[in-house]
Design an enzyme around this catalytic site. Structure first.
Site, mmCIF file in Angstrom:
data_model
loop_
_atom_site.group_PDB
_atom_site.id
_atom_site.type_symbol
_atom_site.label_atom_id
_atom_site.label_comp_id
_atom_site.label_asym_id
_atom_site.label_seq_id
_atom_site.Cartn_x
_atom_site.Cartn_y
_atom_site.Cartn_z
ATOM 1 N N GLY A 1 0.828 -1.215 0.000
ATOM 2 C CA GLY A 1 0.000 0.000 0.000
ATOM 3 C C GLY A 1 0.855 1.254 0.000
ATOM 4 O O GLY A 1 0.525 2.248 -0.672
ATOM 5 N N THR A 2 1.953 1.224 0.726
ATOM 6 C CA THR A 2 2.815 2.407 0.824
ATOM 7 C C THR A 2 3.376 2.775 -0.548
ATOM 8 O O THR A 2 3.382 3.951 -0.927
ATOM 9 C CB THR A 2 3.964 2.124 1.820
ATOM 10 O OG1 THR A 2 3.379 1.754 3.078
ATOM 11 C CG2 THR A 2 4.849 3.334 2.013
ATOM 12 N N ASN B 1 -7.683 3.825 9.292
ATOM 13 C CA ASN B 1 -7.193 2.562 9.863
ATOM 14 C C ASN B 1 -7.363 2.485 11.374
ATOM 15 O O ASN B 1 -7.480 1.402 11.935
ATOM 16 C CB ASN B 1 -5.721 2.343 9.495
ATOM 17 C CG ASN B 1 -4.868 3.569 9.702
ATOM 18 O OD1 ASN B 1 -5.132 4.621 9.138
ATOM 19 N ND2 ASN B 1 -3.855 3.447 10.525
ATOM 20 N N CYS C 1 3.836 4.658 22.920
ATOM 21 C CA CYS C 1 4.977 4.817 23.819
ATOM 22 C C CYS C 1 6.230 4.199 23.219
ATOM 23 O O CYS C 1 7.339 4.578 23.572
ATOM 24 C CB CYS C 1 4.715 4.142 25.146
ATOM 25 S SG CYS C 1 3.224 4.720 25.901
ATOM 26 N N SER D 1 -3.797 -2.922 -0.424
ATOM 27 C CA SER D 1 -2.692 -3.738 0.074
ATOM 28 C C SER D 1 -3.186 -5.158 0.346
ATOM 29 O O SER D 1 -4.207 -5.335 1.031
ATOM 30 C CB SER D 1 -2.166 -3.113 1.367
ATOM 31 O OG SER D 1 -1.209 -3.954 1.952
HETATM 32 N N1 PLP Z 1 -2.714 2.928 4.274
HETATM 33 C C1 PLP Z 1 -3.470 2.490 5.298
HETATM 34 C C2 PLP Z 1 -4.780 3.150 5.564
HETATM 35 C C3 PLP Z 1 -3.030 1.433 6.087
HETATM 36 O O1 PLP Z 1 -3.781 1.010 7.104
HETATM 37 C C4 PLP Z 1 -1.788 0.829 5.791
HETATM 38 C C5 PLP Z 1 -1.258 -0.259 6.641
HETATM 39 O O2 PLP Z 1 -1.516 -0.301 7.834
HETATM 40 C C6 PLP Z 1 -1.048 1.308 4.705
HETATM 41 C C7 PLP Z 1 -1.539 2.352 3.961
HETATM 42 C C8 PLP Z 1 0.272 0.713 4.324
HETATM 43 O O3 PLP Z 1 0.103 -0.508 3.684
HETATM 44 P P1 PLP Z 1 1.357 -1.501 3.496
HETATM 45 O O4 PLP Z 1 1.634 -2.096 4.831
HETATM 46 O O5 PLP Z 1 0.915 -2.511 2.506
HETATM 47 O O6 PLP Z 1 2.478 -0.666 2.993
#
Ligand code: PLP
Length: 394
Positions: A76-77, A158, A332, A206
């Site tokens: 996703g990133t 998320n 933390c 993702s």
């Molecule tokens: N965007 C959202 C809303 C997410 O929850 C996450 C992962 O927690 C990501 C992007 C990143 O995805 P990835 O872990 O596949 O890079």
């Protein structure tokens, strides 16, 4: 290593999910015998290319997109970075971005580093959210400017599960000739999506959030949207993303999308019933507990509950003694003791933000697990409060 997965009560599915057994089965040949490179001329490789085509179709079907709009990425990133940097390169004269204060770090930190990454000075408008995590559409409209290159707004949050009206927001961007990206990493597989009817230019997803493996994602790019690759390299993905394909994971993601599409309505309403029972039970049985996020405009699987005057990480450690897995909104571990940027943006009081726990369910949870968590949580919170100076002062 034996993880004893059957012994845990896993309610942290927004962090990652169990790979569906059907997905593992579909992947297996491509981790063993069928190891050919899909770009090869001979059948041994070429036939592997065909399964990527099939997976592309499965993803496209779930999203209501065209097959050619699906680009496989590593996560996703990567998809988020690709979309935003592509828009900025396609329109170098436009230096403004609209996003929100509650994006995942994949978008948030990218926006903080844009000047360094692109060598240009950018203006970023980060939209404030209301106390229930929703957006004020009037403020959104005001933020759209002549030099806005792209809007990047997540479909669902998320941490709280709050859903943003991206359909309407994308249409408003389109009217002004602005590209629209949505990080739909948490939304895909949990709510219906039909990109064919929407003005969304880029959508990120993702694999590991929808019962496919980690290390595979998708960027869906609407036909006709200007696109500049992030990973220039080989001719893979029609030259839009270089790098030999992660064949097994792509096949797994295709299967996971097929499963999600087949069962979405039925399974998600079962998950929602469990989530609602968990949430209502916690709020009723633990004094000074509150829900973070809008009651209804929310993913069916997520609940974020604050237990005032206790520390989230201490709660998680006690839950861990019973093998209950969830997440805390305080961080933390970073050494900052700061609560999450999402809860801060919502204005959740300090004493509540620190004691927030996110439970995120999946199709693999059961009613018996919900009962177990409802039985264990009230004594855990009561015990921790006995040690809390803030609770004693109440
Ligand atoms: N965007 C959202 C809303 C997410 O929850 C996450 C992962 O927690 C990501 C992007 C990143 O995805 P990835 O872990 O596949 O890079």
């Amino acid at each position: 290593m034996n993880c004893e997965a059957d012994k845990v009560i896993y309610m942290d599915n927004n962090a990652t999910t169990r790979i569906a057994p059907e997905v593992v089965d579909a992947m297996m040949p491509f981790l063993t015998d069928c190891y050919g490179n899909p770009s090869s001329m001979y059948n041994f490789g070429g036939q592997v290319g065909k399964v990527i085509t099939k997976a592309r179709g499965q993803v496209a079907k779930l999203l209501g997109a065209e097959d050619s709009e699906v680009i496989f990425t590593s996560c996703g990133t990567e998809s988020d970075s690709t979309a935003i940097l592509s828009a900025l390169q396609a329109f170098p004269e436009k230096r403004h971005i609209v996003t929100t204060r509650v994006e995942h770090p994949a978008v948030k930190n990218l926006c903080e580093n844009l000047d360094r990454l692109t060598g240009h000075k950018h203006r970023v408008t980060r939209l404030q959210v209301e106390s229930d995590g929703t957006l004020d559409m009037a403020r959104y409209e005001e933020a759209l400017a002549d030099d806005t290159a792209i809007v990047s707004v997540m479909w669902a949050n998320n941490e709280t599960g709050v859903i943003f009206p991206v359909e309407k927001m994308a249409a408003m961007a389109k009217e002004r000739g602005i590209l629209f990206h949505t990080d739909a990493v948490q939304a895909v597989g949990k709510i219906p999506i039909n990109l064919g009817e929407l003005d969304i230019d880029f959508l990120s997803l993702s694999g590991h959030k929808l019962h496919a493996p980690k290390g595979v994602g998708v960027l869906c790019v609407k036909r006709g949207t200007p696109f500049v690759p992030f990973l220039a390299g080989g001719h893979q993905e029609e030259g839009r993303r270089g790098g030999t394909e992660n064949v097994a994971s792509i096949v797994g993601l295709g299967k996971a999308c097929e499963l999600a599409g087949e069962k979405m309505e039925e399974e998600n309403s079962r998950v929602k019933k469990m989530r609602d029972r968990l949430e209502e039970g916690l709020l009723a049985s633990v004094p000074k507990s509150m829900l973070n996020g809008h009651k209804t405009d929310r993913l069916p699987n997520t609940t974020n509950v604050s237990f005032e005057f206790v520390e989230g990480e201490a709660i998680l450690l006690h839950m861990n003694l019973y093998n209950i897995c969830a997440s805390s909104g305080s961080a933390c571990t970073s050494g900052s003791l700061e609560p999450s940027h999402v809860l801060r943006a919502m204005g959740v009081p300090f004493t509540a933000a620190h004691g927030s726990i996110r439970f995120s369910l999946s199709i693999y949870n059961t009613d018996a697990e919900v009962d177990f968590v409802l039985e264990k949580m009230p004594p855990i919170i009561a015990e921790l409060r006995k040690m809390s100076p803030f609770w004693k002062a109440e």
